[in-house]
Design an enzyme around this catalytic site. Sequence first.
Site, PDB file in Angstrom:
ATOM      1  N   HIS A   1       0.945  -1.192   0.228  1.00 19.43           N
ATOM      2  CA  HIS A   1       0.112   0.453   0.110  1.00 19.43           C
ATOM      3  C   HIS A   1       0.802   1.344   0.154  1.00 19.43           C
ATOM      4  O   HIS A   1       0.399   2.171  -0.778  1.00 19.43           O
ATOM      5  CB  HIS A   1      -0.744  -0.433   0.895  1.00 19.43           C
ATOM      6  CG  HIS A   1      -1.607  -1.456   1.243  1.00 19.43           C
ATOM      7  ND1 HIS A   1      -2.023  -2.074   1.934  1.00 19.43           N
ATOM      8  CD2 HIS A   1      -3.046  -1.255   0.814  1.00 19.43           C
ATOM      9  CE1 HIS A   1      -2.492  -3.611   1.870  1.00 19.43           C
ATOM     10  NE2 HIS A   1      -3.486  -1.930   0.995  1.00 19.43           N
TER      11      HIS A   1
ATOM     12  N   GLN B   1     -18.610  -6.390  -0.087  1.00 15.88           N
ATOM     13  CA  GLN B   1     -17.615  -7.279  -0.844  1.00 15.88           C
ATOM     14  C   GLN B   1     -17.116  -8.329   0.564  1.00 15.88           C
ATOM     15  O   GLN B   1     -16.847  -9.400  -0.468  1.00 15.88           O
ATOM     16  CB  GLN B   1     -15.959  -6.631  -1.585  1.00 15.88           C
ATOM     17  CG  GLN B   1     -15.480  -6.159  -0.357  1.00 15.88           C
ATOM     18  CD  GLN B   1     -14.444  -5.162  -0.850  1.00 15.88           C
ATOM     19  OE1 GLN B   1     -14.560  -4.349  -1.552  1.00 15.88           O
ATOM     20  NE2 GLN B   1     -13.474  -5.335  -1.224  1.00 15.88           N
TER      21      GLN B   1
ATOM     22  N   GLY C   1      -2.916  -1.669  -7.396  1.00 18.60           N
ATOM     23  CA  GLY C   1      -2.269  -2.244  -7.003  1.00 18.60           C
ATOM     24  C   GLY C   1      -2.759  -3.613  -8.776  1.00 18.60           C
ATOM     25  O   GLY C   1      -3.512  -4.115  -8.999  1.00 18.60           O
TER      26      GLY C   1
HETATM   27  O1  PAF Z   1      -8.788  -3.632  -3.001  1.00 17.89           O
HETATM   28  C1  PAF Z   1      -9.434  -2.820  -1.785  1.00 17.89           C
HETATM   29  O2  PAF Z   1      -9.067  -3.116  -0.979  1.00 17.89           O
HETATM   30  C2  PAF Z   1     -10.751  -2.574  -1.520  1.00 17.89           C
HETATM   31  O3  PAF Z   1     -10.984  -4.042  -2.546  1.00 17.89           O
HETATM   32  C3  PAF Z   1     -11.460  -1.528  -2.618  1.00 17.89           C
HETATM   33  C4  PAF Z   1     -10.411  -0.847  -3.784  1.00 17.89           C
HETATM   34  C5  PAF Z   1     -10.142  -1.057  -1.101  1.00 17.89           C
HETATM   35  C6  PAF Z   1     -12.292  -1.712  -2.230  1.00 17.89           C
HETATM   36  O4  PAF Z   1     -12.775  -1.799  -1.180  1.00 17.89           O
END
Ligand code: PAF
Length: 282
Positions: free
Chosen positions: A35, A59, A146
Amino acid sequence: MTELVHTRADLATARADCKGTVGVVMTMGALHSGHETLLRAARERADHVIVTVFVNPLQFGPTEDFDRYPRTLDADLEVCRRAGADVVFAPSVTQMYPDGQPSVRIDPGPLGADLEGLSRPGFFHGVLTVVLKLLQLTRPDLTFFGEKDYQQLALVRRMCRDLDVPVEVVGVPTVREPDGLALSSRNRYLSAGEREAALTLSAALRAGVDAAEAGADAGAVLAAAHAAFGAGTPGADLDYLVLTDPDLEPGPVAGPARLLVAAWVGGTRLIDNAAVHLAPRP
Ligand code: PAF
């Protein structure tokens, strides 16, 4: 100085203070050096950097543990400060979804049903819905994703193109441990033995890339990758190992392509990918 805001109203005020270009990095927290690389890429390209930290319930599937997902805001803030972020937006679920779970969601189309979408139904609906909401709330010029989550990156690009979202989507190369393991928030779930088995994914990609560099065609590249996966430390259970075109459209025959792998290592699902350049079939 890095400003932490939790509400839409405070975000709007902080956003209004940003003069010049704005770059956004979206995260679910538990930030690691992968990150940090995204944040630094944003810092280089944009005048202001906003980081979002939000564990998005939309998600997570019914068998995936939303409550157990690591929440480490203090440590995350430290990473954001170090990388020079200007604003961190860390909303509650109610701030993001004031009317409860949205009944209208982004449909990722056929690309979202393949690969990760096959084993995680609804996952990309949830990802794209929150990404679009965060783009509306932060209104960036650039957003950084990423390459490690390559299908997510391809779908975000596709969504922005198809729905005319006025933002440049920038892909940032995967950060790896010295032994090749791609950095992931999920690596923390691996035991020492599982971590060894996890190296099978990057070893398979490496073998595919080496074969391509030696002039192999698509079939030979895939065969080399499969052979390396099979020869790795036992414990990784292959889900898919495929070649696609760079936009994840099916089956490249020659030229630029993407080699993608997913496997279960114990209870942890890992993914990785690499760019390859395929020789034409002889
Ligand atoms: O890649 C992630 O951490 C997540 O899928 C995101 C893009 C922050 C969406 O919740």
